[in-house]
Design a protein around this motif. Sequence first.
Motif, mmCIF file in Angstrom:
data_model
loop_
_atom_site.group_PDB
_atom_site.id
_atom_site.type_symbol
_atom_site.label_atom_id
_atom_site.label_comp_id
_atom_site.label_asym_id
_atom_site.label_seq_id
_atom_site.Cartn_x
_atom_site.Cartn_y
_atom_site.Cartn_z
ATOM 1 N N PHE A 72 0.816 -1.221 0.000
ATOM 2 C CA PHE A 72 0.000 0.000 0.000
ATOM 3 C C PHE A 72 0.852 1.276 0.000
ATOM 4 N N SER A 73 2.175 1.118 0.035
ATOM 5 C CA SER A 73 3.056 2.303 0.131
ATOM 6 C C SER A 73 2.778 3.326 -0.957
ATOM 7 N N ASN A 74 2.450 2.850 -2.151
ATOM 8 C CA ASN A 74 2.251 3.783 -3.277
ATOM 9 C C ASN A 74 1.056 4.715 -3.078
ATOM 10 N N ASN A 75 0.196 4.422 -2.093
ATOM 11 C CA ASN A 75 -0.932 5.326 -1.794
ATOM 12 C C ASN A 75 -0.511 6.503 -0.932
ATOM 13 N N TYR A 76 0.754 6.526 -0.507
ATOM 14 C CA TYR A 76 1.184 7.548 0.458
ATOM 15 C C TYR A 76 2.057 8.642 -0.167
ATOM 16 N N TYR A 77 2.273 8.586 -1.479
ATOM 17 C CA TYR A 77 3.032 9.651 -2.157
ATOM 18 C C TYR A 77 2.544 9.769 -3.595
ATOM 19 N N ASN A 78 2.602 10.971 -4.126
ATOM 20 C CA ASN A 78 2.338 11.116 -5.563
ATOM 21 C C ASN A 78 3.330 12.049 -6.243
ATOM 22 N N GLN A 79 4.398 12.394 -5.505
ATOM 23 C CA GLN A 79 5.435 13.228 -6.118
ATOM 24 C C GLN A 79 6.826 12.745 -5.709
ATOM 25 N N ILE A 80 7.723 12.790 -6.694
ATOM 26 C CA ILE A 80 9.122 12.440 -6.428
ATOM 27 C C ILE A 80 9.980 13.602 -6.923
ATOM 28 N N GLY A 81 10.950 13.976 -6.107
ATOM 29 C CA GLY A 81 11.803 15.096 -6.477
ATOM 30 C C GLY A 81 13.270 14.746 -6.295
ATOM 31 N N LEU A 82 14.087 15.802 -6.318
ATOM 32 C CA LEU A 82 15.526 15.594 -6.181
ATOM 33 C C LEU A 82 16.067 16.620 -5.182
ATOM 34 N N GLY A 83 16.993 16.183 -4.353
ATOM 35 C CA GLY A 83 17.562 17.098 -3.378
ATOM 36 C C GLY A 83 19.000 16.727 -3.048
ATOM 37 N N ILE A 84 19.596 17.504 -2.169
ATOM 38 C CA ILE A 84 20.962 17.222 -1.717
ATOM 39 C C ILE A 84 20.974 17.104 -0.206
ATOM 40 N N ASP A 85 21.547 15.996 0.252
ATOM 41 C CA ASP A 85 21.800 15.770 1.676
ATOM 42 C C ASP A 85 23.244 16.228 1.905
ATOM 43 N N PHE A 86 23.413 17.509 2.275
ATOM 44 C CA PHE A 86 24.777 18.004 2.533
ATOM 45 C C PHE A 86 25.294 17.396 3.828
ATOM 46 N N THR A 87 26.551 16.985 3.788
ATOM 47 C CA THR A 87 27.144 16.241 4.897
ATOM 48 C C THR A 87 28.489 16.839 5.263
ATOM 49 N N ALA A 88 28.679 17.149 6.545
ATOM 50 C CA ALA A 88 29.999 17.597 7.013
ATOM 51 C C ALA A 88 30.816 16.330 7.283
#
Length: 203
Positions: A72-88
């Motif tokens: 059922f996971s696919n019922n919990y999102y309808n958008q996918i994007g892109l981001g950056i996890d900046f890490t020190a």
Amino acid sequence: MKIICIGRNYSDHIKELSNERPKEPIVFIKPDSSIIAKNQNFIIPEFSDEIHHEVELVVKINKVGKYIDESFSNNYYNQIGLGIDFTARDIQNKLKDKGHPREKSKAFDNSCMVGDFINVEEIENISNINFELKKNSSIVQSGNSSNMLWKIDEIISYVSQYFTLKIGDLIFTGTPSGVSQVISGDFLEGFINSKKMFSLKIK
Ligand code: ZN
């Protein structure tokens, strides 16, 4: 809202940092104060000499859920994007050696860059999304969602055992290989299936 991140979700990235392959997903959280405001630059914080970019597919939750069955996971999102996890990375390595919590290296102000989103209906196959990061016009990271150790629907099911998912929560799904240091003056651009999702200056 909260930002849930998955660590070590691509084997090529696990190898480049000489990390152990996890037996279950590695999960950490960034607070909403980590998000870079729209159209702002990333400013290198004074406490680190080694900030790395980690480009990642980002899932936006659109329904409240807990103990979500994978089917059922696919019922919990309808958008996918892109981001950056900046890490020190320098701070992370010190904390890792001592076995201390890693938030100072992962959850600091501006450590979370969120670009644009695409509606799921516009994506042909969620399990075959190409994405890449260019630094100063050269490709530094490229990945495909088929190479995730845990796929999007598995991640949603897994993390919802621990954390109630709420509308607007973001899930960062891990980075492929090619992470590297950013320095002042760098210019980053992110793409999903060749569509530009963000651009960002490093100051
Ligand atoms: Zn990451």
